[in-house]
Structures are given as C-alpha cells and as structure tokens.
Design a protein around this motif. Structure first.
Motif, PDB file in Angstrom:
ATOM      1  N   ALA A  36       0.928  -1.366   0.081  1.00 47.20           N
ATOM      2  CA  ALA A  36      -0.152  -0.074  -0.004  1.00 47.20           C
ATOM      3  C   ALA A  36       0.802   1.361   0.143  1.00 47.20           C
ATOM      4  O   ALA A  36       0.715   2.166  -0.816  1.00 47.20           O
ATOM      5  CB  ALA A  36      -1.047  -0.044   1.352  1.00 47.20           C
ATOM      6  N   ASP A  39       2.421   1.782  -3.326  1.00 48.68           N
ATOM      7  CA  ASP A  39       1.335   2.346  -4.180  1.00 48.68           C
ATOM      8  C   ASP A  39       1.009   3.687  -4.055  1.00 48.68           C
ATOM      9  O   ASP A  39       1.060   4.423  -5.208  1.00 48.68           O
ATOM     10  CB  ASP A  39      -0.090   1.488  -4.263  1.00 48.68           C
ATOM     11  N   VAL A  40       1.037   4.232  -2.897  1.00 46.71           N
ATOM     12  CA  VAL A  40       0.996   5.790  -2.411  1.00 46.71           C
ATOM     13  C   VAL A  40       1.850   6.381  -2.993  1.00 46.71           C
ATOM     14  O   VAL A  40       1.633   7.422  -3.487  1.00 46.71           O
ATOM     15  CB  VAL A  40       0.510   6.057  -1.012  1.00 46.71           C
ATOM     16  N   ASP A 104      -5.063  -1.510  -5.475  1.00 45.59           N
ATOM     17  CA  ASP A 104      -4.068  -0.637  -5.778  1.00 45.59           C
ATOM     18  C   ASP A 104      -4.800   0.803  -6.291  1.00 45.59           C
ATOM     19  O   ASP A 104      -4.370   1.660  -5.987  1.00 45.59           O
ATOM     20  CB  ASP A 104      -3.119  -1.159  -6.859  1.00 45.59           C
ATOM     21  N   TRP A 107      -5.273   2.857  -3.334  1.00 49.02           N
ATOM     22  CA  TRP A 107      -3.933   3.465  -2.735  1.00 49.02           C
ATOM     23  C   TRP A 107      -3.312   4.391  -3.658  1.00 49.02           C
ATOM     24  O   TRP A 107      -2.868   5.543  -3.732  1.00 49.02           O
ATOM     25  CB  TRP A 107      -3.099   2.407  -2.583  1.00 49.02           C
TER      26      TRP A 107
END
Length: 131
Positions: A36, A39-40, A104, A107
């Motif tokens: 996560a 992805d961010v 995803d 995120w």
C-alpha cells in the motif's frame, strides 16, 4: 511561485519520493502495508512528474492525468505484457508492476490526493500572505 523554483521543488520532491519508494521496496518486509505504501508513493511520484512537466496546469488536471496513468498501468496488468517486460528488464517491474489488484486503485487515489492536498494548502497559504 516562479516556474523555475516550482520545478526545482517538484524535482526535489520527486527524488525524495523515489528514494522513499526504493527504501520501502528493498528494506520493508513484504506484505499488504508495504504494498500500500509503495502504491501511494508511486501515485504521488506520477502526480509530481505531471506537475513538473506542466507546472502551470491546474491541480485538478494534474490529478486527473496522474490518476489516469496509474489506472491505465493497473489495467495493463490484466494482460501478460508487464510480466514479460519485467522478465526482460527487471527494473520495469517497479514501473509497471505485474499483477492486477483492485486495492491498488484505492491507494493510487490516496497518493494523488496527498499531493493535491499539499499543493492546495500551499496555494491557500500563499494567497493569505498576498504572494
């Protein structure tokens, strides 16, 4: 803010984001939290790069383009192409991933939103100061 200074700050933020992303990728234990965070950071990097390329663009446009890129890359993972590219050149795995995940997309939206929120807060502070 003048365009050259804005671009310098965007470039520095992008470099810091890449460093943070690589640290998460190589140093953090694999799992849903590191996925996560990665992805961010990926989405934030894309938003910063879009802003760097088009520094005068409205942040809504920047966000839409960045999120569109991220969603496009995620949908591309429904095909065998990203896995093939990563097999040929492993660093491409960091850019295109290899497996689709609906999470995803959430995120990515968070990463783009964080960049936009930071930009909007900076803009409102400048407006209050009369810059």
């Amino acid at each position: 803010m003048h365009r050259p200074r804005r671009r310098l700050l965007l470039a520095l933020a992008a470099v810091a984001t890449v460093a943070a992303g690589l640290a998460v990728h190589f140093l953090a234990p694999a799992g849903p939290v590191s996925d996560a965070v990665g992805d961010v950071l990926y989405a934030a990097l894309i938003a910063l790069l879009v802003a760097f390329v088009a520094p005068c663009a409205r942040w809504r446009v920047t966000a839409a383009v960045a999120l569109g890129w991220c969603v496009g890359v995620e949908l591309l993972q429904l095909t065998p192409l990203p896995s093939q590219w990563a097999a040929s050149f492993p660093p491409l795995r960091l850019v295109f991933g290899t497996g689709f995940s609906l999470w995803d997309l959430l995120w990515y939206a968070v990463g783009v939103a964080l960049v936009v929120i930071c930009r909007m807060r900076r803009g409102s502070r400048r407006a209050r100061l009369g810059e």
